[in-house]
Design a protein around this motif. Structure first.
Motif, PDB file in Angstrom:
ATOM      1  N   GLN A 138       0.823  -1.206   0.000  1.00 60.65           N
ATOM      2  CA  GLN A 138       0.000   0.000   0.000  1.00 60.65           C
ATOM      3  C   GLN A 138       0.864   1.267   0.000  1.00 60.65           C
ATOM      4  O   GLN A 138       0.381   2.355   0.279  1.00 60.65           O
ATOM      5  N   ASN A 139       2.131   1.085  -0.348  1.00 61.05           N
ATOM      6  CA  ASN A 139       3.049   2.217  -0.400  1.00 61.05           C
ATOM      7  C   ASN A 139       3.520   2.532  -1.819  1.00 61.05           C
ATOM      8  O   ASN A 139       4.441   3.334  -1.995  1.00 61.05           O
ATOM      9  N   LEU A 140       2.884   1.925  -2.801  1.00 64.95           N
ATOM     10  CA  LEU A 140       3.118   2.246  -4.203  1.00 64.95           C
ATOM     11  C   LEU A 140       1.764   2.494  -4.863  1.00 64.95           C
ATOM     12  O   LEU A 140       0.756   1.917  -4.456  1.00 64.95           O
ATOM     13  N   PRO A 141       1.727   3.334  -5.894  1.00 70.46           N
ATOM     14  CA  PRO A 141       0.448   3.593  -6.572  1.00 70.46           C
ATOM     15  C   PRO A 141       0.101   2.495  -7.565  1.00 70.46           C
ATOM     16  O   PRO A 141       0.978   1.810  -8.096  1.00 70.46           O
ATOM     17  N   TYR A 142      -1.194   2.361  -7.812  1.00 73.50           N
ATOM     18  CA  TYR A 142      -1.696   1.408  -8.807  1.00 73.50           C
ATOM     19  C   TYR A 142      -2.695   2.119  -9.712  1.00 73.50           C
ATOM     20  O   TYR A 142      -3.550   2.883  -9.225  1.00 73.50           O
ATOM     21  N   ALA A 143      -2.609   1.848 -11.004  1.00 69.19           N
ATOM     22  CA  ALA A 143      -3.707   2.170 -11.909  1.00 69.19           C
ATOM     23  C   ALA A 143      -4.648   0.978 -11.878  1.00 69.19           C
ATOM     24  O   ALA A 143      -4.198  -0.175 -11.918  1.00 69.19           O
ATOM     25  N   ILE A 144      -5.952   1.243 -11.801  1.00 71.19           N
ATOM     26  CA  ILE A 144      -6.923   0.157 -11.616  1.00 71.19           C
ATOM     27  C   ILE A 144      -8.065   0.306 -12.616  1.00 71.19           C
ATOM     28  O   ILE A 144      -8.703   1.360 -12.695  1.00 71.19           O
ATOM     29  N   LYS A 145      -8.304  -0.757 -13.354  1.00 71.29           N
ATOM     30  CA  LYS A 145      -9.452  -0.813 -14.259  1.00 71.29           C
ATOM     31  C   LYS A 145     -10.340  -1.967 -13.812  1.00 71.29           C
ATOM     32  O   LYS A 145      -9.861  -3.085 -13.599  1.00 71.29           O
ATOM     33  N   LYS A 185     -23.815  -1.725 -16.857  1.00 71.52           N
ATOM     34  CA  LYS A 185     -22.507  -2.341 -17.095  1.00 71.52           C
ATOM     35  C   LYS A 185     -21.522  -1.286 -17.574  1.00 71.52           C
ATOM     36  O   LYS A 185     -21.868  -0.434 -18.391  1.00 71.52           O
ATOM     37  N   GLY A 186     -20.301  -1.369 -17.056  1.00 69.87           N
ATOM     38  CA  GLY A 186     -19.321  -0.393 -17.498  1.00 69.87           C
ATOM     39  C   GLY A 186     -17.962  -0.613 -16.861  1.00 69.87           C
ATOM     40  O   GLY A 186     -17.660  -1.697 -16.348  1.00 69.87           O
ATOM     41  N   THR A 187     -17.150   0.446 -16.878  1.00 70.91           N
ATOM     42  CA  THR A 187     -15.761   0.356 -16.441  1.00 70.91           C
ATOM     43  C   THR A 187     -15.448   1.422 -15.395  1.00 70.91           C
ATOM     44  O   THR A 187     -15.752   2.598 -15.593  1.00 70.91           O
ATOM     45  N   MET A 188     -14.846   0.984 -14.312  1.00 71.61           N
ATOM     46  CA  MET A 188     -14.294   1.899 -13.310  1.00 71.61           C
ATOM     47  C   MET A 188     -12.860   2.218 -13.724  1.00 71.61           C
ATOM     48  O   MET A 188     -12.058   1.309 -13.968  1.00 71.61           O
ATOM     49  N   VAL A 189     -12.557   3.484 -13.818  1.00 71.40           N
ATOM     50  CA  VAL A 189     -11.230   3.951 -14.222  1.00 71.40           C
ATOM     51  C   VAL A 189     -10.638   4.734 -13.052  1.00 71.40           C
ATOM     52  O   VAL A 189     -11.222   5.721 -12.617  1.00 71.40           O
ATOM     53  N   GLY A 190      -9.507   4.288 -12.532  1.00 73.17           N
ATOM     54  CA  GLY A 190      -9.000   5.033 -11.396  1.00 73.17           C
ATOM     55  C   GLY A 190      -7.678   4.557 -10.857  1.00 73.17           C
ATOM     56  O   GLY A 190      -6.925   3.825 -11.517  1.00 73.17           O
ATOM     57  N   TYR A 191      -7.414   4.968  -9.609  1.00 71.40           N
ATOM     58  CA  TYR A 191      -6.112   4.748  -8.996  1.00 71.40           C
ATOM     59  C   TYR A 191      -6.236   4.429  -7.512  1.00 71.40           C
ATOM     60  O   TYR A 191      -7.164   4.886  -6.843  1.00 71.40           O
ATOM     61  N   PHE A 192      -5.263   3.668  -7.033  1.00 72.02           N
ATOM     62  CA  PHE A 192      -4.979   3.594  -5.611  1.00 72.02           C
ATOM     63  C   PHE A 192      -3.787   4.503  -5.363  1.00 72.02           C
ATOM     64  O   PHE A 192      -2.738   4.366  -6.011  1.00 72.02           O
ATOM     65  N   THR A 193      -3.928   5.444  -4.421  1.00 72.03           N
ATOM     66  CA  THR A 193      -2.850   6.363  -4.072  1.00 72.03           C
ATOM     67  C   THR A 193      -2.460   6.140  -2.622  1.00 72.03           C
ATOM     68  O   THR A 193      -3.314   6.197  -1.731  1.00 72.03           O
ATOM     69  N   PRO A 194      -1.185   5.887  -2.346  1.00 73.18           N
ATOM     70  CA  PRO A 194      -0.753   5.687  -0.956  1.00 73.18           C
ATOM     71  C   PRO A 194      -1.081   6.907  -0.102  1.00 73.18           C
ATOM     72  O   PRO A 194      -1.065   8.047  -0.578  1.00 73.18           O
ATOM     73  N   SER A 195      -1.334   6.671   1.173  1.00 74.21           N
ATOM     74  CA  SER A 195      -1.715   7.761   2.072  1.00 74.21           C
ATOM     75  C   SER A 195      -0.626   8.818   2.181  1.00 74.21           C
ATOM     76  O   SER A 195      -0.920  10.001   2.370  1.00 74.21           O
ATOM     77  N   LEU A 196       0.638   8.435   2.037  1.00 71.13           N
ATOM     78  CA  LEU A 196       1.722   9.403   2.147  1.00 71.13           C
ATOM     79  C   LEU A 196       1.754  10.357   0.962  1.00 71.13           C
ATOM     80  O   LEU A 196       2.488  11.346   0.964  1.00 71.13           O
ATOM     81  N   LEU A 197       0.929  10.091  -0.061  1.00 70.28           N
ATOM     82  CA  LEU A 197       0.869  10.957  -1.249  1.00 70.28           C
ATOM     83  C   LEU A 197      -0.538  11.523  -1.448  1.00 70.28           C
ATOM     84  O   LEU A 197      -0.932  11.844  -2.564  1.00 70.28           O
ATOM     85  N   PRO A 204      -7.620   6.554  -0.236  1.00 71.81           N
ATOM     86  CA  PRO A 204      -6.821   5.600  -0.998  1.00 71.81           C
ATOM     87  C   PRO A 204      -7.259   5.419  -2.461  1.00 71.81           C
ATOM     88  O   PRO A 204      -6.455   4.987  -3.275  1.00 71.81           O
ATOM     89  N   PHE A 205      -8.528   5.700  -2.780  1.00 73.81           N
ATOM     90  CA  PHE A 205      -9.007   5.436  -4.137  1.00 73.81           C
ATOM     91  C   PHE A 205      -9.635   6.678  -4.766  1.00 73.81           C
ATOM     92  O   PHE A 205     -10.220   7.518  -4.077  1.00 73.81           O
TER      93      PHE A 205
END
Length: 265
Positions: A138-145, A185-197, A204-205
């Protein structure tokens, strides 16, 4: 003979330089793909800074996936499959004009390195808890689809404001337009961002949603799932490239609140 040797030396030098340039280009492209490019940061938006200089055409060079908004909150932004969409206050989805500008955008070149399918019943918040369990840090960012069907969903839009309006984002979001739908029906487009950022993006999302038929979209606020097949695609990133609003006078002069700088390490 000397001339031939000289020519061969030039050819070898050219090939060496050309090879170095190609290798450097590949290295830069790989580095770009492993990071999230941020135009401005959420803290600037929180303090009422809503004007940037990058056009949609320029934004496309930084990624094919992501989210953001347009100058003076002129609609929500979603980037998916190399297309940038605008969701105006009406809630209708349109392909964004290339001359529109943005004050806040988060983009990346999406390439999933983990795929997982689950069948799920519950709320959006409960789904986010499931995603946290999948992340290996949880200390690195993720792109999430995420591709799925919501039994019900609520998304938010944005009402345009005047160029001189500096009302803080939290105040404006209390009266934002909202749209609801069911069995969509569809797509969630987004990110997980660590709390330190969390000064860079929502943590977080941060998710936007766009329907499969591209007729319904917006900032994802809440939702429910009922026996839904949920396909989760994660793309872990190693960091951010943050470009700040150097041409925005208010950004240059604003004093951002920071922790006590006099405290020891």
């Amino acid at each position: 003979m000397k001339k031939s040797i000289f020519n061969l030396s030039l050819l070898a030098l050219f090939c060496s330089v050309s090879g170095f340039a190609q290798q450097k280009g590949k290295s830069q492209k790989k580095s770009q793909q492993e990071r999230i490019w941020h135009y401005s940061m959420i803290d600037a938006m929180r303090r009422g800074i809503y004007e940037g200089t990058h056009t949609v055409k320029e934004l496309k060079t930084h990624g094919d996936f992501g989210l953001g908004t347009f100058n003076h909150l002129n609609g929500e932004l979603i980037a998916l499959d190399e297309i940038i969409y605008r969701i105006p206050p009406s809630g209708k989805v349109e392909v964004a004009s290339e001359d529109l500008k943005s004050p806040f955008t988060s983009l990346t070149f999406f390439k999933a390195d983990l795929e997982k399918t689950i069948v799920f019943t519950g709320s959006l918040e409960e789904l986010e808890e499931k995603i946290l369990e999948i992340l290996d840090t949880q200390n690195l960012p993720y792109a999430i689809k995420i591709e799925t069907v919501f039994s019900n969903i609520r998304v938010g839009g944005a009402d345009p404001i005047s160029a001189s309006d500096t009302t803080e984002l939290a105040t404006l979001m209390k009266v934002r337009p909202q749209y609801k739908s069911e069995n969509i029906k569809g797509t969630m487009v987004g990110y997980f961002t660590p709390s330190l950022l969390s000064n860079v993006d929502l943590s977080p999302f941060h998710f936007h949603f766009i329907s499969e038929d591209k007729k319904f979209a917006g900032h994802l606020m809440s939702g429910q799932f009922k026996n839904a097949e949920i396909k989760i695609y994660l793309n872990k990133k190693n960091g951010y490239d943050v470009e700040l609003l150097q041409d925005n006078a208010r950004f240059r002069n604003l004093k951002f609140e920071t922790k006590d700088a006099s405290s020891s390490y």
